[in-house]
Design a protein around this motif. Sequence first.
Motif, PDB file in Angstrom:
ATOM      1  N   ASN A 119       0.862  -1.173   0.000  1.00  0.00           N
ATOM      2  CA  ASN A 119       0.000   0.000   0.000  1.00  0.00           C
ATOM      3  C   ASN A 119       0.901   1.225   0.000  1.00  0.00           C
ATOM      4  O   ASN A 119       2.136   1.105   0.085  1.00  0.00           O
ATOM      5  CB  ASN A 119      -0.907  -0.003   1.250  1.00  0.00           C
ATOM      6  CG  ASN A 119      -2.178   0.831   1.082  1.00  0.00           C
ATOM      7  OD1 ASN A 119      -2.164   1.914   0.512  1.00  0.00           O
ATOM      8  ND2 ASN A 119      -3.285   0.309   1.591  1.00  0.00           N
ATOM      9  N   LEU A 120       0.303   2.400  -0.066  1.00  0.00           N
ATOM     10  CA  LEU A 120       1.048   3.635   0.098  1.00  0.00           C
ATOM     11  C   LEU A 120       1.176   3.913   1.591  1.00  0.00           C
ATOM     12  O   LEU A 120       0.451   3.329   2.399  1.00  0.00           O
ATOM     13  CB  LEU A 120       0.313   4.782  -0.600  1.00  0.00           C
ATOM     14  CG  LEU A 120      -0.022   4.534  -2.080  1.00  0.00           C
ATOM     15  CD1 LEU A 120      -0.879   5.670  -2.624  1.00  0.00           C
ATOM     16  CD2 LEU A 120       1.265   4.397  -2.889  1.00  0.00           C
ATOM     17  N   GLY A 121       2.076   4.838   1.938  1.00  0.00           N
ATOM     18  CA  GLY A 121       2.246   5.197   3.340  1.00  0.00           C
ATOM     19  C   GLY A 121       1.247   6.253   3.797  1.00  0.00           C
ATOM     20  O   GLY A 121       1.185   6.605   4.990  1.00  0.00           O
ATOM     21  N   HIS A 122       0.449   6.801   2.874  1.00  0.00           N
ATOM     22  CA  HIS A 122      -0.671   7.701   3.173  1.00  0.00           C
ATOM     23  C   HIS A 122      -1.496   7.754   1.892  1.00  0.00           C
ATOM     24  O   HIS A 122      -1.209   7.004   0.953  1.00  0.00           O
ATOM     25  CB  HIS A 122      -0.160   9.085   3.609  1.00  0.00           C
ATOM     26  CG  HIS A 122      -1.188   9.897   4.357  1.00  0.00           C
ATOM     27  ND1 HIS A 122      -1.066  11.245   4.562  1.00  0.00           N
ATOM     28  CD2 HIS A 122      -2.354   9.545   4.946  1.00  0.00           C
ATOM     29  CE1 HIS A 122      -2.110  11.697   5.257  1.00  0.00           C
ATOM     30  NE2 HIS A 122      -2.905  10.671   5.501  1.00  0.00           N
ATOM     31  N   GLY A 123      -2.498   8.619   1.825  1.00  0.00           N
ATOM     32  CA  GLY A 123      -3.397   8.619   0.678  1.00  0.00           C
ATOM     33  C   GLY A 123      -2.727   8.966  -0.648  1.00  0.00           C
ATOM     34  O   GLY A 123      -1.775   9.757  -0.687  1.00  0.00           O
ATOM     35  N   ILE A 124      -3.259   8.373  -1.721  1.00  0.00           N
ATOM     36  CA  ILE A 124      -2.764   8.705  -3.066  1.00  0.00           C
ATOM     37  C   ILE A 124      -3.034  10.182  -3.337  1.00  0.00           C
ATOM     38  O   ILE A 124      -4.053  10.732  -2.913  1.00  0.00           O
ATOM     39  CB  ILE A 124      -3.413   7.790  -4.143  1.00  0.00           C
ATOM     40  CG1 ILE A 124      -2.722   7.989  -5.495  1.00  0.00           C
ATOM     41  CG2 ILE A 124      -4.924   7.981  -4.232  1.00  0.00           C
ATOM     42  CD1 ILE A 124      -3.021   6.894  -6.511  1.00  0.00           C
ATOM     43  N   LEU A 125      -2.118  10.851  -4.008  1.00  0.00           N
ATOM     44  CA  LEU A 125      -2.278  12.277  -4.300  1.00  0.00           C
ATOM     45  C   LEU A 125      -3.184  12.451  -5.521  1.00  0.00           C
ATOM     46  O   LEU A 125      -3.170  11.617  -6.431  1.00  0.00           O
ATOM     47  CB  LEU A 125      -0.897  12.911  -4.548  1.00  0.00           C
ATOM     48  CG  LEU A 125       0.045  12.820  -3.337  1.00  0.00           C
ATOM     49  CD1 LEU A 125       1.478  13.169  -3.735  1.00  0.00           C
ATOM     50  CD2 LEU A 125      -0.428  13.741  -2.220  1.00  0.00           C
ATOM     51  N   PRO A 126      -3.953  13.563  -5.554  1.00  0.00           N
ATOM     52  CA  PRO A 126      -4.914  13.747  -6.657  1.00  0.00           C
ATOM     53  C   PRO A 126      -4.241  13.856  -8.033  1.00  0.00           C
ATOM     54  O   PRO A 126      -4.852  13.554  -9.037  1.00  0.00           O
ATOM     55  CB  PRO A 126      -5.612  15.059  -6.308  1.00  0.00           C
ATOM     56  CG  PRO A 126      -5.266  15.362  -4.888  1.00  0.00           C
ATOM     57  CD  PRO A 126      -4.019  14.625  -4.548  1.00  0.00           C
ATOM     58  N   ASN A 127      -2.964  14.288  -8.057  1.00  0.00           N
ATOM     59  CA  ASN A 127      -2.308  14.527  -9.350  1.00  0.00           C
ATOM     60  C   ASN A 127      -1.470  13.349  -9.846  1.00  0.00           C
ATOM     61  O   ASN A 127      -0.618  13.509 -10.718  1.00  0.00           O
ATOM     62  CB  ASN A 127      -1.442  15.791  -9.256  1.00  0.00           C
ATOM     63  CG  ASN A 127      -0.459  15.755  -8.096  1.00  0.00           C
ATOM     64  OD1 ASN A 127      -0.666  15.031  -7.124  1.00  0.00           O
ATOM     65  ND2 ASN A 127       0.607  16.523  -8.171  1.00  0.00           N
ATOM     66  N   VAL A 128      -1.686  12.157  -9.298  1.00  0.00           N
ATOM     67  CA  VAL A 128      -0.943  10.984  -9.767  1.00  0.00           C
ATOM     68  C   VAL A 128      -1.551  10.476 -11.083  1.00  0.00           C
ATOM     69  O   VAL A 128      -2.752  10.202 -11.144  1.00  0.00           O
ATOM     70  CB  VAL A 128      -0.949   9.865  -8.692  1.00  0.00           C
ATOM     71  CG1 VAL A 128      -0.475   8.540  -9.260  1.00  0.00           C
ATOM     72  CG2 VAL A 128      -0.093  10.274  -7.499  1.00  0.00           C
ATOM     73  N   PRO A 129      -0.727  10.353 -12.144  1.00  0.00           N
ATOM     74  CA  PRO A 129      -1.263   9.812 -13.407  1.00  0.00           C
ATOM     75  C   PRO A 129      -1.706   8.359 -13.227  1.00  0.00           C
ATOM     76  O   PRO A 129      -1.060   7.595 -12.499  1.00  0.00           O
ATOM     77  CB  PRO A 129      -0.065   9.892 -14.365  1.00  0.00           C
ATOM     78  CG  PRO A 129       0.911  10.847 -13.723  1.00  0.00           C
ATOM     79  CD  PRO A 129       0.691  10.741 -12.245  1.00  0.00           C
TER      80      PRO A 129
END
Length: 341
Positions: free
Chosen positions: A315-325
């Motif tokens: 998983n990621l270490g926190h939430g996915i960022l909105p600008n991730v392609p």
Amino acid sequence: MLQNDLLLRTLRGEATERVPVWMMRQAGRFLPEYRALREKYSFFERCQTPALATEITIQPVDIVGVDAAILFSDILVVPQAMGLEVQMVESKGPILPEPILTQADLARIRVPNVDETLGYVFDAVKLIKQELNDRVPLIGFAGAPWTLLCYMVEGKGSKTFDKAKQFCYTQPKLAHTVLQMITDTTIAYLKGQAKAGADVVQIFDSWGGLLSPTDFENLSLKYIRQIVAALKEEVLTIVFAKGAFNSLDAMAATGAAGLGIDWCIKPQLARKLAGNNVTLQGNFDPAKLLAPIPVIVEETKAMLHAFGKGRYIANLGHGILPNVPVDHAKAFIDTIKNWQG
Ligand code: CP3
């Protein structure tokens, strides 16, 4: 019977063919298909309409092929159900115009009947389960009492949540009353999600890492422990307290099936602190998904190698960022699914 139960078996400590993967905040953040819905409906409309919540929840399962769905909702529906107004303001985040500051403010909040106030979430869970049709498990969630108190007192987001801390340090009795009210609401709320069909629930303590280890025990873990114990017979739990890795040993002792970790701790140290009887989840830096794809692939493999195959959820270490392609997120997921260990 679930067709893909990798996440559940990993949480139970059973052997699996491969490491499962999902991404925190995967529902309703980075996908263009979500952004389109955002144009048409307000945030709470999206949360409160089971058909919309279902569509948003399932999007990442269909589009990037994650091994679990997470309910589309927000941690702040709980303070709302307890009686506080919550506004979601574009580009500003959440605002609670009338925060809890004094003893007199207690009269404005209550431990609500969750079926009456949060029944729409249970309806969404039921519809999501039906539409998922046993493809992957569904993760429900709630905010940890400390993180919810932060918003209920501060009234908005903050880097330090110093007003919330001041409230706890100057009016400890009142703070503990509020924390216990949030805890009681959360237990009923998560039991309701489990009853409606959630296979796992995650407790998000996004601001746990702002506290010293002693304060984390006193203001946060004490309440998380109650929640985990109350859910023990009903549903698998994952506790994610961002930045609180100093307390991984104490978090493991709650009996949670899984513990989330951010990207600031080495996998080996996390395992050493948490022990061998708990599943670890994480810990890819969410901003690394902005790196070129070959870098993402290489670093994802290094992470998998460091954690090894058993008792680990990628998983990621926190939430996915909105600008991730989307293709970058897909590269992360595919690397995990193809990894042979
Ligand atoms: O994980 C998922 O994809 C499911 C949905 C989910 C949302 N919020 C939807 C949401 C989950 C699990 C949350 C949890 C949440 N909400 C946390 C804990 C996790 C974390 O990221 O630390 C916190 C602290 C909140 C409070 C909150 N809600 C903030 C600070 C904001 C504004 C900034 C942001 O994170 O986007 C929200 C709004 C919010 N919650 C949005 C979404 C999709 C954005 C609103 C929009 O798209 O219009």
